[in-house]
Enzyme design. Structure first.
Site, PDB file in Angstrom:
ATOM      1  N   GLY A   1      -0.223  -5.527  14.748  1.00 54.55           N
ATOM      2  CA  GLY A   1      -0.798  -5.098  13.470  1.00 54.55           C
ATOM      3  C   GLY A   1       0.188  -4.248  12.697  1.00 54.55           C
ATOM      4  O   GLY A   1       1.383  -4.250  12.997  1.00 54.55           O
ATOM      5  N   ASN A   2      -0.292  -3.547  11.683  1.00 55.99           N
ATOM      6  CA  ASN A   2       0.582  -2.644  10.937  1.00 55.99           C
ATOM      7  C   ASN A   2      -0.220  -1.446  10.441  1.00 55.99           C
ATOM      8  O   ASN A   2      -1.423  -1.372  10.657  1.00 55.99           O
ATOM      9  CB  ASN A   2       1.280  -3.396   9.788  1.00 55.99           C
ATOM     10  CG  ASN A   2       0.287  -3.952   8.798  1.00 55.99           C
ATOM     11  OD1 ASN A   2      -0.434  -3.212   8.156  1.00 55.99           O
ATOM     12  ND2 ASN A   2       0.233  -5.287   8.692  1.00 55.99           N
TER      13      ASN A   2
END
Ligand code: CTP
Length: 401
Positions: free
Chosen positions: A210-211
């Protein structure tokens, strides 16, 4: 939507009058200025002092000021001119019949006849009264005068009977009149699609790639669009942000693939699209069915590209005004221009990680707005709500041009 609007609330004598204390509170909370006119019998159900305190204005009941010894006149014509909207809630069968027939034997009715603004009425009566042909005639006559009926709801009535006749709840009444004001707004009738937040690409049942995107920029954009009168679909990856505006429909997704399908499903009848999501560019080639156990060996994960949602929307573009985001660290303007062209965009919002306070995880952003005609508009560092306003004011200049 109701900020600064002058709302004249006429309360007539029915048990639902007790709910008007909540109604006044909601209207004041929404930023409206509220003045209350109470008929004589309404005063049996709700206290003028409560309403005066909540509305922050004296409550008016008779043609002459209620203050002891005063000979001042409660000017119904001035009240009618002051109002941006007049709302009669609860509206009893008696008052509705008088309104429909031009009777004028109290301050509320005189003000109703003088009002130049749109008048809304929320009937409240027992089920047989509500069904009576004479009530129906009043409703129809008032609608033919361009008054707006807020229909009564079904439920338990003060008589103990069940049926139609309960005054609409204060929240519904506020939603009704908010809708009315939203119709005059610059984006009324427009459909807006916004993507927001990160995407999570599963590695196994418990892990993902993810980020750090919070989703805040996209949620602020949705809020601004809704406040401008648009119907908004907000497609967001995992985010702690919440929506409160009733014109925003939030579709929650997790992966880039889910976001792709949600965006395409909503795309055809959309007028403006803003892709503010930080979509993962790669996802694991395969997702392990069971949690991956650790051992002493190094592991590597094969990644494959996700679909570029914005690019695919650009290829299918018909009437939509399409806006992308670009987060850059070097050659910012050139890279943003290249993305604008490659993805068939109408405009792109550039943020540079070289600017303090811009990009992910902050409440602020510093953007440059570039359009397809090579116009470049740099903005100062601002909070994300203001940035969202700036973006929509640039879009509005271009779609109306
Ligand atoms: N975008 C998208 N779908 C993807 C990737 C990006 O819709 N799979 C959108 C983003 O929402 C944003 C814009 O495309 O509006 C960003 O473009 P992109 O080329 O992905 O920019 P970067 O991720 O910054 O690309 P790069 O890493 O190549 O600089």
């Amino acid at each position: 939507m109701l900020t600064g609007k002058n709302i004249l609330l006429g309360i007539t004598g029915g048990i639902a009058a007790y709910k008007t204390t909540f109604l006044v509170r909601l209207l004041i909370k929404a930023g409206a200025n509220v003045k209350v006119i109470l008929t004589e019998s309404a005063g049996d159900f709700v206290s003028p002092l409560t309403l005066a305190t909540l509305s922050k204005n004296p409550v008016l009941s008779s043609f002459v000021s209620e203050e002891a010894g005063s000979t001042d006149w409660n000017n119904h014509v001035a009240l009618g001119l002051w109002a941006d909207l007049m709302l009669i809630a609860p509206a009893t069968a008696n008052t509705l019949s008088k309104m429909a027939n031009g009777a004028c034997d109290n301050l509320l009715l005189a003000t109703y006849l003088s009002a130049k603004c749109r008048v809304f009425f929320a009937p409240a009566m027992d089920l047989d009264m509500y069904k009576h042909p004479s009530s129906k005639t009043s409703f129809e006559k008032l609608k033919s005068y361009d008054n707006v009926m807020i229909p009564a709801a079904s439920g338990e009535l003060a008589s103990g009977l069940h049926g139609e006749g309960r005054m609409a709840e204060p929240e519904e009444i506020v939603a009704f009149i908010t809708d009315y004001f939203s119709k005059g707004l610059p984006m009324s009738g427009k459909k807006v699609l916004i993507t927001a937040g990160p995407t999570y690409e599963a590695i196994d049942p418990v892990r993902f790639i993810g980020n750090h995107a919070s989703g805040r920029m996209g949620f602020e954009l949705a809020e601004v669009a809704a406040n401008l009168g648009a119907q908004v679909v907000l497609i967001s990856g995992p985010s702690h942000c919440t929506v409160s505006h009733k014109s925003i429909r939030l579709e929650k997704v997790v992966s880039a693939d889910e976001m792709y399908h949600a965006a395409h499903k909503n795309y055809p009848d959309t007028d403006i699209v803003i892709c503010a999501a930080a979509v993962a560019d790669y996802r694991p080639k395969s997702v392990a069915e069971q949690k991956t156990k650790k051992n002493d060996a190094e592991i590597s994960i094969a990644l494959v590209k996700t679909k570029d949602i914005l690019l695919s929307l650009g290829k299918e573009k018909k009437k939509q005004y399409l806006v992308g985001f670009a987060l850059e660290t070097e050659n910012e303007i050139a890279n943003a221009k290249a993305k604008l062209k490659k993805k068939h965009l109408d405009a792109i919002v550039l943020n540079s990680l070289n600017d303090t306070g811009a990009g992910f995880g902050t409440s602020t952003n510093k953007i440059t707005f570039l359009d397809k005609n090579s116009t470049i508009i740099p903005f100062e560092l601002k909070n994300k709500a203001e940035v969202a306003q700036d973006i929509f004011s640039e879009i509005l200049k271009r779609i109306d041009a």
